[in-house]
Design a protein around this motif. Structure first.
Motif, PDB file in Angstrom:
ATOM      1  N   THR A  45       2.477 -18.099 -10.538  1.00 30.28           N
ATOM      2  CA  THR A  45       3.379 -17.073 -10.022  1.00 30.28           C
ATOM      3  C   THR A  45       2.610 -15.867  -9.509  1.00 30.28           C
ATOM      4  O   THR A  45       2.912 -15.324  -8.436  1.00 30.28           O
ATOM      5  N   GLY A  46       1.593 -15.445 -10.249  1.00 33.76           N
ATOM      6  CA  GLY A  46       0.822 -14.276  -9.836  1.00 33.76           C
ATOM      7  C   GLY A  46       0.064 -14.501  -8.541  1.00 33.76           C
ATOM      8  O   GLY A  46       0.076 -13.649  -7.645  1.00 33.76           O
ATOM      9  N   SER A  47      -0.598 -15.649  -8.423  1.00 40.94           N
ATOM     10  CA  SER A  47      -1.375 -15.915  -7.210  1.00 40.94           C
ATOM     11  C   SER A  47      -0.456 -16.119  -6.006  1.00 40.94           C
ATOM     12  O   SER A  47      -0.770 -15.680  -4.895  1.00 40.94           O
ATOM     13  N   PHE A  48       0.694 -16.764  -6.227  1.00 35.38           N
ATOM     14  CA  PHE A  48       1.641 -16.938  -5.128  1.00 35.38           C
ATOM     15  C   PHE A  48       2.188 -15.591  -4.669  1.00 35.38           C
ATOM     16  O   PHE A  48       2.281 -15.317  -3.465  1.00 35.38           O
ATOM     17  N   SER A  49       2.536 -14.738  -5.617  1.00 33.12           N
ATOM     18  CA  SER A  49       3.078 -13.427  -5.262  1.00 33.12           C
ATOM     19  C   SER A  49       2.045 -12.585  -4.520  1.00 33.12           C
ATOM     20  O   SER A  49       2.374 -11.877  -3.562  1.00 33.12           O
ATOM     21  N   ALA A  50       0.787 -12.680  -4.934  1.00 29.85           N
ATOM     22  CA  ALA A  50      -0.277 -11.940  -4.255  1.00 29.85           C
ATOM     23  C   ALA A  50      -0.468 -12.459  -2.840  1.00 29.85           C
ATOM     24  O   ALA A  50      -0.689 -11.684  -1.897  1.00 29.85           O
ATOM     25  N   PHE A  51      -0.382 -13.776  -2.659  1.00 31.41           N
ATOM     26  CA  PHE A  51      -0.513 -14.372  -1.329  1.00 31.41           C
ATOM     27  C   PHE A  51       0.629 -13.940  -0.418  1.00 31.41           C
ATOM     28  O   PHE A  51       0.434 -13.611   0.754  1.00 31.41           O
ATOM     29  N   VAL A  52       1.836 -13.903  -0.957  1.00 31.82           N
ATOM     30  CA  VAL A  52       2.996 -13.447  -0.179  1.00 31.82           C
ATOM     31  C   VAL A  52       2.813 -12.001   0.254  1.00 31.82           C
ATOM     32  O   VAL A  52       3.095 -11.629   1.404  1.00 31.82           O
ATOM     33  N   LEU A  53       2.324 -11.172  -0.661  1.00 30.79           N
ATOM     34  CA  LEU A  53       2.126  -9.761  -0.342  1.00 30.79           C
ATOM     35  C   LEU A  53       1.093  -9.584   0.762  1.00 30.79           C
ATOM     36  O   LEU A  53       1.237  -8.723   1.649  1.00 30.79           O
ATOM     37  N   MET A  54       0.045 -10.424   0.758  1.00 25.56           N
ATOM     38  CA  MET A  54      -0.966 -10.349   1.808  1.00 25.56           C
ATOM     39  C   MET A  54      -0.370 -10.740   3.167  1.00 25.56           C
ATOM     40  O   MET A  54      -0.644 -10.093   4.182  1.00 25.56           O
ATOM     41  N   MET A  55       0.469 -11.778   3.196  1.00 28.06           N
ATOM     42  CA  MET A  55       1.096 -12.174   4.457  1.00 28.06           C
ATOM     43  C   MET A  55       2.041 -11.090   4.968  1.00 28.06           C
ATOM     44  O   MET A  55       2.056 -10.770   6.160  1.00 28.06           O
ATOM     45  N   LEU A  56       2.805 -10.506   4.076  1.00 29.79           N
ATOM     46  CA  LEU A  56       3.757  -9.477   4.486  1.00 29.79           C
ATOM     47  C   LEU A  56       3.062  -8.204   4.954  1.00 29.79           C
ATOM     48  O   LEU A  56       3.641  -7.436   5.733  1.00 29.79           O
ATOM     49  N   ALA A  57       1.834  -7.971   4.509  1.00 27.30           N
ATOM     50  CA  ALA A  57       1.106  -6.761   4.901  1.00 27.30           C
ATOM     51  C   ALA A  57       0.835  -6.717   6.401  1.00 27.30           C
ATOM     52  O   ALA A  57       0.554  -5.636   6.944  1.00 27.30           O
ATOM     53  N   ILE A  58       0.943  -7.863   7.093  1.00 32.47           N
ATOM     54  CA  ILE A  58       0.781  -7.868   8.551  1.00 32.47           C
ATOM     55  C   ILE A  58       1.833  -6.971   9.201  1.00 32.47           C
ATOM     56  O   ILE A  58       1.579  -6.337  10.230  1.00 32.47           O
ATOM     57  N   GLY A  59       3.019  -6.895   8.601  1.00 31.58           N
ATOM     58  CA  GLY A  59       4.072  -6.044   9.147  1.00 31.58           C
ATOM     59  C   GLY A  59       3.672  -4.572   9.193  1.00 31.58           C
ATOM     60  O   GLY A  59       3.687  -3.958  10.270  1.00 31.58           O
ATOM     61  N   PRO A  60       3.323  -3.952   8.064  1.00 28.96           N
ATOM     62  CA  PRO A  60       2.854  -2.564   8.099  1.00 28.96           C
ATOM     63  C   PRO A  60       1.617  -2.358   8.980  1.00 28.96           C
ATOM     64  O   PRO A  60       1.476  -1.307   9.601  1.00 28.96           O
ATOM     65  N   VAL A  61       0.716  -3.353   9.033  1.00 27.97           N
ATOM     66  CA  VAL A  61      -0.456  -3.237   9.893  1.00 27.97           C
ATOM     67  C   VAL A  61      -0.035  -3.094  11.357  1.00 27.97           C
ATOM     68  O   VAL A  61      -0.519  -2.215  12.085  1.00 27.97           O
ATOM     69  N   ALA A  62       0.873  -3.959  11.801  1.00 30.43           N
ATOM     70  CA  ALA A  62       1.343  -3.882  13.190  1.00 30.43           C
ATOM     71  C   ALA A  62       2.100  -2.583  13.443  1.00 30.43           C
ATOM     72  O   ALA A  62       1.976  -1.977  14.518  1.00 30.43           O
ATOM     73  N   LEU A  63       2.858  -2.123  12.459  1.00 31.21           N
ATOM     74  CA  LEU A  63       3.673  -0.924  12.659  1.00 31.21           C
ATOM     75  C   LEU A  63       2.827   0.347  12.691  1.00 31.21           C
ATOM     76  O   LEU A  63       3.158   1.290  13.419  1.00 31.21           O
ATOM     77  N   ILE A  64       1.745   0.401  11.921  1.00 33.42           N
ATOM     78  CA  ILE A  64       0.918   1.610  11.980  1.00 33.42           C
ATOM     79  C   ILE A  64       0.185   1.682  13.315  1.00 33.42           C
ATOM     80  O   ILE A  64       0.039   2.764  13.899  1.00 33.42           O
ATOM     81  N   VAL A  65      -0.233   0.529  13.850  1.00 39.19           N
ATOM     82  CA  VAL A  65      -0.861   0.522  15.172  1.00 39.19           C
ATOM     83  C   VAL A  65       0.157   0.916  16.238  1.00 39.19           C
ATOM     84  O   VAL A  65      -0.122   1.733  17.129  1.00 39.19           O
ATOM     85  N   SER A  66       1.349   0.355  16.146  1.00 43.49           N
ATOM     86  CA  SER A  66       2.399   0.691  17.102  1.00 43.49           C
ATOM     87  C   SER A  66       2.771   2.167  17.030  1.00 43.49           C
ATOM     88  O   SER A  66       2.952   2.829  18.058  1.00 43.49           O
ATOM     89  N   GLY A  67       2.867   2.700  15.800  1.00 46.63           N
ATOM     90  CA  GLY A  67       3.236   4.107  15.635  1.00 46.63           C
ATOM     91  C   GLY A  67       2.197   5.068  16.178  1.00 46.63           C
ATOM     92  O   GLY A  67       2.520   6.054  16.850  1.00 46.63           O
ATOM     93  N   VAL A  68       0.926   4.783  15.920  1.00 43.00           N
ATOM     94  CA  VAL A  68      -0.147   5.639  16.430  1.00 43.00           C
ATOM     95  C   VAL A  68      -0.203   5.568  17.954  1.00 43.00           C
ATOM     96  O   VAL A  68      -0.332   6.593  18.641  1.00 43.00           O
ATOM     97  N   LEU A  69      -0.086   4.375  18.496  1.00 40.05           N
ATOM     98  CA  LEU A  69      -0.196   4.202  19.945  1.00 40.05           C
ATOM     99  C   LEU A  69       1.064   4.633  20.686  1.00 40.05           C
ATOM    100  O   LEU A  69       1.084   4.609  21.927  1.00 40.05           O
ATOM    101  N   ARG A  70       2.093   5.040  19.965  1.00 39.12           N
ATOM    102  CA  ARG A  70       3.254   5.627  20.656  1.00 39.12           C
ATOM    103  C   ARG A  70       2.840   6.895  21.396  1.00 39.12           C
ATOM    104  O   ARG A  70       3.452   7.267  22.405  1.00 39.12           O
TER     105      ARG A  70
END
Length: 551
Positions: free
Chosen positions: A360-385
């Motif tokens: 459960t712990g390793s799966f949850s950590a893996f999910v969190l890493m995949m979801l982190a792509i969202g904030p990564v894309a949004l911070i780039v989009s926000g700065v480049l606005r």
């Protein structure tokens, strides 16, 4: 006799409106719009040509036999899995290509729809807001030529995308009819959202609002399809209210039927006719819904440092944050199906950082890493606005008022970072709540929320790199998006594709410890935080040296 009596007549394209064609100048506009968007279309097409076969190949490596496929099919008994993928076809025997149809098709449709939305806004409402359409129509140009040229370019882009998907699928062994249906279904679905965008573009006079409304409808279509498929695993009556479901209901690679694509085609025609009718009811540059004049004086919040960034960025951040939070809940709830999956498919550890000792712990950590792509894309989009505002000339007005560009860029980037940090915390909270629902252990909520904080230095590094490219040259900002795309590729497919460690280590997310399944290591986070600070300062210094709206 008046001297003007003998003045020669001035002949223009407007001199005889009765003989003027509404499509005059169409060819020239198609060439112009094609030249403007050619790089965008090429990048999207090549991305699909590479990512689709790569994804299919990775799935073949991850699920090499029927036992692994049966274990994967067990996940589709979980409503969260159906919500995130699609209807469950081939229930009798879950074949590999049925898995491609059930689980990959949706994630081909969504990027294609996003491309269509952005291209349509760019060549319709974007041209009007920038004032270029009014100049174009002052030339020998028919009334319908600009809209027709935009439609042709978007159609060609979607045909290229569909062809790339078909060729990529054939390349990895897909049968011809199914591969054609996959490509055609993607192209038609993207055209549906292009037509939806053409309608909403008539309602507002701002390109950002039009794209936001269209993307919001895409998110709504995703939710409606998901809920409909949860009601009935093969698609309920509710699913048919979503354009995404029409392509999925072709049952490609399972029991192919072409007629659902006629629904997409009919929707495109109806929506385009509606967009044309609405366009006749408004003036060029205006929307059917008049924009509010706003207060006579700016509010204290808007005048405060970072107020402009909050006004322009927060809305989209909030919308994407809600969507990502729901994804986090759904992914976290899959933890209840892990034991059976690993028992049936022990090789899954070769393709994802999942440990049997801490499933459960390793799966949850893996999910969190995949979801982190969202904030990564949004911070780039926000700065480049800031780049968008600078090119449009609106940033100059702020600087003329006395704000220095360094101060503006620094406060803007700080606002974006804080909002993305809050979103990252919400993602951890969402994963924790989902795992809690699956395991009845409420301690996961706190653990996953704290684990999400470990990604903040890496996320800040992406934002700082975007700021550095923006300060260096307006055209260099594409490098920030290339880094995001590379990181997403490594995160989702790196292990499946067997990429060497040195390649994966080029992704900042690869240096974040997978908490809570591993011990905390602070040094990589400190290094990334330091690099973020250095790049941020370098970007501000470079911005101070270059001219506004120039490299």
């Amino acid at each position: 006799m008046n001297a003007t009596t003998h003045a020669p007549a001035v002949h223009t394209h407007r001199a005889n409106p009765a003989k003027a064609s509404p499509l005059t100048g169409l060819g020239a506009l198609v060439r112009l719009y094609g030249r403007i968007s050619r790089r965008t279309i090429i990048v999207w097409t090549l991305a699909m040509l590479v990512l689709v076969p790569a994804s299919v190949y990775a799935m073949k490596e991850a699920y090499p036999d029927q036992g692994a496929l049966d274990a994967r099919a067990m996940l589709l008994d979980n409503p969260s899995a159906v919500m995130m993928t699609g209807p469950y076809f081939a229930t009798g025997q879950y074949t590999f290509w049925a898995m491609v149809a059930n689980e990959l098709f949706l994630y081909i449709l969504i990027p294609a729809a996003i491309m269509s939305v952005l291209l349509t806004v760019r060549h319709t409402r974007g041209e009007e807001e920038a004032g270029r359409l009014e100049m174009t129509r002052a030339l020998p140009t028919g009334r319908l030529a600009p809209a027709a040229a935009a439609l042709i370019i978007v159609t060609l882009a979607n045909l290229a995308l569909g062809a790339a998907i078909t060729l990529g699928t054939l390349w990895v062994g897909g049968e011809l009819p199914g591969s054609l249906a996959l490509g055609l279904g993607t192209a038609l679905t993207a055209m549906v959202f292009a037509a939806i965008t053409a309608v909403v573009a008539q309602l507002t006079e701002h390109a950002g609002t039009a794209s936001g409304m269209a993307l919001g409808l895409l998110a709504l279509a995703f939710m409606v399809r998901g809920i409909g498929d949860v009601i009935d695993r093969q698609g309920s009556w509710l699913s048919w209210f979503s354009p995404l479901a029409w392509a999925q209901q072709t049952r490609v690679f399972v029991d192919l039927r072409w007629w659902p694509l006629l629904v997409s085609l009919a929707a495109v025609v109806v929506l385009l006719v509606l967009a044309g009718a609405l366009s006749r009811r408004r003036d060029v540059g205006a929307g059917l819904r008049a924009a509010s004049a706003g207060p006579r004086r700016a509010s204290p919040a808007l005048l405060a440092p970072g107020g402009l960034a909050r006004r322009l960025v927060t809305g989209s951040m909030l919308a994407w944050g809600i969507g990502l939070f729901l994804f986090a809940l759904a992914f976290g709830s899959l933890a209840s199906s892990l034991t059976d999956l690993v028992e049936q498919m022990p090789t899954i550890q070769e393709f994802a950082p999942i440990s049997v000792d801490d499933l459960t712990g390793s799966f949850s950590a893996f999910v969190l890493m995949m979801l982190a792509i969202g904030p990564v894309a949004l911070i780039v989009s926000g700065v480049l606005r800031m780049r968008t505002e600078e090119i449009a000339g609106r940033l100059a007005g702020v600087l003329v008022a006395g704000t220095s560009r360094v101060h503006l860029a620094a406060t803007w980037s700080l606002v974006v970072l804080l909002e993305v940090a809050l979103m990252q915390v919400l993602l951890g909270l969402g994963v924790g709540i989902g795992v809690w629902a699956a395991t009845d252990d409420a301690s996961w909520i706190g653990e996953m929320t704290l684990a999400a904080l470990a990604y903040l230095p890496a996320i800040a590094l992406f934002g700082a790199f975007a700021l550095a490219t923006y300060g260096l040259h307006l055209r260099a900002t594409g490098l920030a998006w290339l880094l995001v795309i590379f990181t997403a590729l490594v995160t989702f497919l790196g292990d499946m594709l067997g990429l060497p460690d040195w390649v994966k280590d080029l992704s900042p997310l690869n240096h974040v410890p997978l908490l809570p399944s591993v011990e905390f290591e602070g040094l990589p986070l400190l290094v990334m935080g330091g690099l973020a600070a250095v790049l941020g300062v370098a970007g501000l210094l470079a911005l101070r040296r270059r001219d506004l709206a120039a490299g």
